[in-house]
Scaffold this active site. Structure first.
Site, PDB file in Angstrom:
ATOM      1  N   ASP A 182      44.442  37.312  40.974  1.00 44.48           N
ATOM      2  CA  ASP A 182      43.053  36.923  40.758  1.00 44.48           C
ATOM      3  C   ASP A 182      42.416  37.877  39.733  1.00 44.48           C
ATOM      4  O   ASP A 182      43.042  38.212  38.727  1.00 44.48           O
ATOM      5  CB  ASP A 182      42.296  36.891  42.092  1.00 44.48           C
ATOM      6  CG  ASP A 182      40.978  36.147  42.016  1.00 44.48           C
ATOM      7  OD1 ASP A 182      40.992  34.909  42.105  1.00 44.48           O
ATOM      8  OD2 ASP A 182      39.935  36.799  41.851  1.00 44.48           O
ATOM      9  N   TYR A 314      31.593  37.270  37.657  1.00 45.93           N
ATOM     10  CA  TYR A 314      31.898  36.061  36.902  1.00 45.93           C
ATOM     11  C   TYR A 314      31.055  35.975  35.627  1.00 45.93           C
ATOM     12  O   TYR A 314      31.537  35.525  34.590  1.00 45.93           O
ATOM     13  CB  TYR A 314      31.681  34.822  37.776  1.00 45.93           C
ATOM     14  CG  TYR A 314      32.796  34.617  38.760  1.00 45.93           C
ATOM     15  CD1 TYR A 314      33.848  33.748  38.486  1.00 45.93           C
ATOM     16  CD2 TYR A 314      32.837  35.337  39.947  1.00 45.93           C
ATOM     17  CE1 TYR A 314      34.902  33.586  39.376  1.00 45.93           C
ATOM     18  CE2 TYR A 314      33.885  35.193  40.847  1.00 45.93           C
ATOM     19  CZ  TYR A 314      34.912  34.322  40.556  1.00 45.93           C
ATOM     20  OH  TYR A 314      35.960  34.182  41.422  1.00 45.93           O
ATOM     21  N   HIS A 372      47.508  31.440  46.520  1.00 46.55           N
ATOM     22  CA  HIS A 372      46.768  32.436  45.748  1.00 46.55           C
ATOM     23  C   HIS A 372      46.772  33.816  46.398  1.00 46.55           C
ATOM     24  O   HIS A 372      46.718  34.817  45.703  1.00 46.55           O
ATOM     25  CB  HIS A 372      45.331  31.932  45.588  1.00 46.55           C
ATOM     26  CG  HIS A 372      44.500  32.714  44.633  1.00 46.55           C
ATOM     27  ND1 HIS A 372      44.772  32.768  43.289  1.00 46.55           N
ATOM     28  CD2 HIS A 372      43.392  33.481  44.832  1.00 46.55           C
ATOM     29  CE1 HIS A 372      43.859  33.522  42.688  1.00 46.55           C
ATOM     30  NE2 HIS A 372      43.016  33.968  43.596  1.00 46.55           N
TER      31      HIS A 372
END
Length: 414
Positions: A182, A314, A372
């Site tokens: 990630d 983000y 993930h």
């Protein structure tokens, strides 16, 4: 040089009461009726929320969890100056007593946290006496869990990586391996780009890449333009495309208005729970069971941060990550390893990665199971791959570099 201070989790009674009161008075709004196998298309179903909130109300005991975490993890904080910011960086640090142990930096992402390193802690003392042992360091991203938050915009991935590098140097680990998925994969790649002389090798379990250069790799570009992929590659790339089109709305919200969304998420434990639980569902193997206690604990760690940086990363990273990280290939002097798990959403074929992501790929393995969160879902597979990767690096590298790694491990502090 900054020193490390021992850290124990100790949530105040007032804050814990506030969270528990919010949970006790939570309202679960009704959902619409969905066709079979489509229950998650609109987000976390109300039936799932009813069950997990009932568990939180009736069975979850934060004080018991807090005690277990303090007993499981050796935690510290260290003040680290990064540009005009001073970050009180929270990190796990487990030193090995094995002769020949080498340092390993583990980097998490969102919606994960430092708890993802738990399965790797046994690598400080592997059952096999001949297996490589490690001194393990697992920081919390600035603004996540117990790391303090940057005070101004502009703290992008390279600055997180620089903060981690300073931490490792302050711990005495002048040379180290790094592993990440990630956002942790981006942090790890940025480390290798900025500080290649410090990295013994990097291993990723999440990989995205720009296209190869048409000038330098015309055959690879031809393969890309003509969609010359194997059935397995097509399946993984299709999943990545599905994720970007159907499941990435959260990144647009967090990447544009992180402060606004954080008011709602940090003021509502149930809102944060639903936000995180949805991503866990779509990112993992359908057969994997997310136990209520684990999901609630991950939620608690975000609530305790009292920070918008879980969302703000983000906004800081997405507009800049192509230029700051992806445009640079991991240099040849840093061996590169990758483990692909089929239900993850970051993937490129090896030939693509060779053209655009890394100069010296020494390990590549594609698994038939896993998503993930490899260290949580399939920890033994990730550990096995990491050990294979490090073995290849040791065998192919020069003896002097490995001796530096062992020496760095011996000189580690705390």
């Amino acid at each position: 040089m900054s020193t490390a201070e021992p850290f124990q989790i100790n949530v105040s009674d007032d804050l814990l009461s506030w969270i528990n009161d919010r949970v006790k008075t939570a309202r679960i709004i009704p959902d619409v009726t969905h066709p079979p196998n489509e229950e998650w298309v609109d987000g976390t179903p109300s039936a799932v929320m009813h069950d997990i909130v009932a568990y939180w109300k009736e069975k979850y005991d934060w004080r018991s969890v807090e005690k277990r975490l303090n007993e499981t993890f050796k935690m510290f904080t260290m003040d680290i100056k990064e540009g005009d910011e001073v970050i009180s960086l929270h990190f796990v640090h487990h030193r090995s007593e094995r002769e020949g142990a080498v340092p390993l930096l583990f980097s998490h992402g969102w919606p994960g946290n430092f708890l993802e390193v738990e399965s790797l802690l046994k690598l400080t003392n592997p059952e096999d006496p001949n297996a490589q042992a490690y001194h393990i360091v697992a920081p919390s991203i600035p603004g996540f869990t117990f790391s303090s938050s940057p005070s101004k915009p502009g703290f992008s991935i390279p600055r997180v990586a620089s903060t981690y590098h300073t931490l490792m140097q302050n711990l005495g680990y002048t040379h180290f391996f790094a592993q990440g998925g990630d956002w942790g994969s981006m942090i790890t790649r940025s480390l290798s780009n900025q500080f290649p002389s410090s990295l013994l090798g990097i291993h990723l379990n999440f990989l995205v890449s720009l296209p190869p250069s048409a000038l330098r790799h015309p055959i690879k570009i031809f393969s890309l333009l003509t969609r010359w992929f194997t059935p397995e590659e097509k399946q993984k790339l299709a999943r990545m495309q599905w994720w970007m089109k159907q499941e990435s709305g959260y990144s647009r919200i967090q990447g544009t208005k992180p402060q606004t969304v954080s008011y709602g998420l940090l003021d509502s434990p149930i809102g944060m729970l639903a936000w995180i639980r949805e991503k866990l569902q779509s990112l993992a193997e359908p057969s994997f069971t997310w136990e209520p206690e684990l999901v609630i604990t991950w939620t608690m760690l975000y609530l305790l941060s009292n920070s918008s940086w879980h969302a703000r990363i983000y906004k800081e990273a997405i507009p800049n990550v192509a230029k700051e990280v992806l445009s640079q290939k991991t240099p040849y002097e840093v061996p590169f390893g990758y483990s692909s798990f089929p239900l993850d959403v970051g993937y490129v074929p090896r030939w693509w990665a060779e053209g655009a992501a890394a100069e010296n790929i020494v390990f590549w393995k594609e698994h038939s199971k896993g998503g993930h969160f490899a260290s949580v879902e399939v920890p033994e597979e990730l550990i096995g791959d990491l050990q294979e990767f490090v073995k290849v690096v040791k065998e192919k590298g020069d003896k002097g570099t490995w001796e530096k790694a062992v020496k760095a491990g011996q000189s580690g502090r705390y």
